[in-house]
Write a protein that holds these residues in place. Structure first.
Motif, PDB file in Angstrom:
ATOM      1  N   SER A  64       0.849  -1.189   0.000  1.00  0.00           N
ATOM      2  CA  SER A  64       0.000   0.000   0.000  1.00  0.00           C
ATOM      3  C   SER A  64       0.881   1.235   0.000  1.00  0.00           C
ATOM      4  N   GLY A  67      -2.273   2.152   4.212  1.00  0.00           N
ATOM      5  CA  GLY A  67      -3.426   1.265   4.340  1.00  0.00           C
ATOM      6  C   GLY A  67      -4.581   1.887   5.095  1.00  0.00           C
ATOM      7  N   CYS A 111      -5.501   1.364  -0.415  1.00  0.00           N
ATOM      8  CA  CYS A 111      -5.494   2.741   0.077  1.00  0.00           C
ATOM      9  C   CYS A 111      -6.871   2.999   0.669  1.00  0.00           C
TER      10      CYS A 111
END
Length: 256
Positions: A64, A67, A111
């Motif tokens: 990511s 995250g 995301c």
């Protein structure tokens, strides 16, 4: 990588391109309070460096960019500490949004939540082909706040409402169609897509880009007539630098 602090590392090249990495924040680059403060502090330190042409914001892990915010920390909050927690995240997003040079979000993997708010505060968002996005806050009993307010400006009210009220995730092609991201890179091509954008930005006048970014931020908040009139002074001030003479001269004298 040069570490500005425990959670903010940078790499810099001769062109003035700085990659800012969120470090030591787990495999998904989660924003707990120490991480949030450290990355904000790093960006604020870099903001005074006028040699920086472009910033690429990224996670240390390829799972990511960010995250999300730290749910384990949030689960222990009360009203007072919750406001302090979210104020820290607000200040990080503002450090990104107000950074003088263009900021690119490099977005592999997931995301979510606070991570998407940070990405929304960036000037550009480049996603991997298999990236996923979402605002899951209402599913854990809290509203999406602070820079989620940018989402209607990016994707419209209906789609913003869908993200923050259903908490459903969307994939990269949907995010591109909605306007949440600017480009979706093919498999294995995320860094190439980021570099393509970096190259385009480096071909522009650095002072002109800084002025343009500042204007865009003001246009987000000002009425139309005020935005138009404000631009006149900024246009004139651009001639206090050598960029118009130098770059227009190069254009006029280019080989045809």
């Amino acid at each position: 990588m040069e570490m500005l602090n425990n959670h903010c590392g940078i790499t810099r090249d001769a062109r003035g391109v700085v990659h800012v990495a969120i470090c030591n924040a787990g495999s998904l680059n989660i924003l707990g309070s120490p991480v949030t403060d450290a990355v904000r502090e790093g960006l604020q330190k870099l903001a005074t460096d006028r040699s920086i042409r472009v910033v690429v914001l990224r996670g240390q892990s390829e799972k990511s960019m960010i995250g999300g915010a730290d749910i384990k920390e949030m689960a222990k909050l009360d009203q007072t500490s919750a406001e302090a927690f979210i104020s820290r995240l607000r200040d990080l997003c503002e450090a990104v949004r107000q950074f003088p040079a263009p900021v690119i979000a490099r977005m592999p993997g997931w995301c979510l939540g606070g991570g998407l708010e940070v990405a929304a505060a960036c000037d550009f968002r480049i996603a991997a082909h298999d990236a996923h996005f979402g605002m899951p806050e209402v599913r854990v009993g809290i509203p999406s706040v602070i820079h989620a307010a940018l989402l209607p400006r990016l994707i419209g009210w209906a789609r913003a409402r869908w993200l923050v009220m259903t908490a459903e995730n969307i994939d990269a092609p949907t995010a591109l169609a909605w306007g949440l991201v600017d480009r979706v890179a093919p498999a294995g091509g995320l860094d190439a897509a980021v570099e393509h954008l970096v190259t385009a930005l480096l071909e522009c006048g650095p002072e002109a880009l800084r002025s343009q970014k500042a204007l865009l931020r003001q246009w987000e908040e000002l009425p139309l007539t005020e935005s138009v009139n404000l631009s006149v002074k900024v246009f004139g001030e651009s001639f206090l630098t050598d960029e118009p003479t130098r770059l227009m001269g190069a254009f006029v004298n280019r080989k045809r």
